[in-house]
Write an enzyme that holds these catalytic residues in place. Structure first.
Site, PDB file in Angstrom:
ATOM      1  N   SER A  99     -40.616 -95.459 -16.201  1.00 49.12           N
ATOM      2  CA  SER A  99     -41.615 -96.341 -15.313  1.00 49.12           C
ATOM      3  C   SER A  99     -41.501 -96.098 -13.817  1.00 49.12           C
ATOM      4  O   SER A  99     -41.677 -94.846 -13.133  1.00 49.12           O
ATOM      5  CB  SER A  99     -41.315 -97.550 -15.726  1.00 49.12           C
ATOM      6  OG  SER A  99     -42.483 -98.755 -15.206  1.00 49.12           O
ATOM      7  N   ASP A 233     -48.669 -98.033 -24.753  1.00 49.99           N
ATOM      8  CA  ASP A 233     -48.371 -98.497 -23.529  1.00 49.99           C
ATOM      9  C   ASP A 233     -49.596 -99.217 -22.786  1.00 49.99           C
ATOM     10  O   ASP A 233     -50.194 -98.891 -22.557  1.00 49.99           O
ATOM     11  CB  ASP A 233     -48.143 -97.314 -22.703  1.00 49.99           C
ATOM     12  CG  ASP A 233     -47.006 -97.644 -21.306  1.00 49.99           C
ATOM     13  OD1 ASP A 233     -47.226 -98.845 -21.196  1.00 49.99           O
ATOM     14  OD2 ASP A 233     -46.377 -96.901 -21.032  1.00 49.99           O
ATOM     15  N   HIS A 261     -44.139 -99.213 -23.589  1.00 55.02           N
ATOM     16  CA  HIS A 261     -43.612 -98.799 -22.330  1.00 55.02           C
ATOM     17  C   HIS A 261     -42.269 -98.293 -22.561  1.00 55.02           C
ATOM     18  O   HIS A 261     -41.728 -97.719 -21.632  1.00 55.02           O
ATOM     19  CB  HIS A 261     -44.279 -99.824 -21.218  1.00 55.02           C
ATOM     20  CG  HIS A 261     -43.829 -99.632 -19.919  1.00 55.02           C
ATOM     21  ND1 HIS A 261     -44.541 -98.339 -19.379  1.00 55.02           N
ATOM     22  CD2 HIS A 261     -43.045 -99.935 -19.082  1.00 55.02           C
ATOM     23  CE1 HIS A 261     -44.085 -98.431 -18.156  1.00 55.02           C
ATOM     24  NE2 HIS A 261     -43.359 -99.052 -17.873  1.00 55.02           N
TER      25      HIS A 261
END
Length: 301
Positions: A99, A233, A261
């Site tokens: 991320s 995601d 995610h």
């Protein structure tokens, strides 16, 4: 006996920095996402440490590191990772970022190409405009007033108690939800909340992600690159992973089916297998600063 995976601390530039380190062999750095910490890697660190020296920092403003009033840009985070590695005596490493951490490791490879052996992008930010609506809304004025009401220790602790009770009767929360809940809980702390908003607004606004590496992805071809994404995601869409794979010659793409995610939390065994195989079948980059310069100057659109 102290576990090798427990948090440690070191002072750099007068600030306390938290990190975890274990194992031996080639150095692999694991960089967490926004409002996260090094604990997000707890499901994969022991297995990876059987093969590598694993370093997992708490970025400044996150986890057990200090949360000063200062620079929370990708460049500052990348420099912080470089400084931690230098302090620990590591010159070069494979960089793994999830991320926000994906944006950090790409920035690291951009700023310090001679220190980056390989690049692993996990549900990475900085690769497209689209991002979840909630993160975009939190960039608006007034978020400072709303977050303290929504993110409290009482609510987080109540959720943790419910999760513990479910575990006792054999029902375990989805790892994706556990990570989201842990991140939510960290924002009950005022300093962490302030650092989170500074970090978020440096990379996202109401229109979406503000920072993109798209025009510089050709430089990533200098280092072996692995892209890992979950096909479910809901924070950063998997299409950005596919587009990045197409843009980086020689890159590898692993899409985890039925995964959100946090592939490293939701499918830790597969994540370890994929990363170990990638490490064992690729040769570390030896790009020098002059070679990086030549690649940049010779590139045409």
């Amino acid at each position: 006996m102290t576990s090798p995976f427990e948090i440690r601390h070191i002072e750099i530039h007068g600030h306390r920095v938290g990190y975890r380190q274990a194992g031996s062999g080639p150095v692999v750095v694991l960089v967490h996402g926004m409002a996260g910490s090094s604990s997000t890697w707890r499901s994969v660190m022991p297995a990876l440490a059987e093969h590598f020296t694993v370093v997992a920092p708490d970025l400044v403003g996150h986890g057990d590191s200090e949360k000063p009033r200062g620079d929370y840009s990708l460049g500052a985070f990348a420099s912080g990772v470089r400084d931690l590695l230098a302090a620990l005596g590591h010159d070069r490493a494979t960089l793994v970022g999830q991320s926000l951490g994906g944006g950090v490791v790409m920035q690291f490879a951009y700023q310090f190409p001679d220190r980056c052996e390989r690049l692993v992008l996990v549900s990475s930010g900085g690769l497209g405009e689209e991002v979840s609506v909630l993160l975009r809304l939190l960039t608006l004025p007034g978020a400072e007033l709303v977050l303290p009401l929504a993110c409290t220790n009482w609510v987080h602790d109540a959720g943790q108690r419910v999760a513990g009770w479910l575990g006792h009767i054999g029902l375990h929360p989805n790892p994706h939800l556990t990570e989201i809940w842990d991140s939510y809980g960290s924002l009950a702390d005022a300093e962490t909340r302030t650092a989170f908003l500074h970090t978020l607004r440096s990379v996202v606004d109401i229109a979406g992600q503000r920072v993109s590496a798209a025009d510089r992805l050709y430089l990533a071809a200098a280092a072996p690159t692995l892209i890992v994404w979950g096909d479910r995601d809901s924070i950063i869409p998997v299409e950005q992973g596919r587009a990045t794979h197409a843009a980086i010659p020689g890159s590898r793409l692993e899409i985890f089916e039925g995964t959100g995610h946090f592939p490293h939390c939701e499918r830790p065994d597969r994540f370890v297998d994929v990363l170990v195989e990638f490490m064992e079948t690729t040769t570390p980059s030896t790009t020098t600063a002059s070679e990086w310069r030549e690649r940049m100057l010779s590139h045409t659109t």
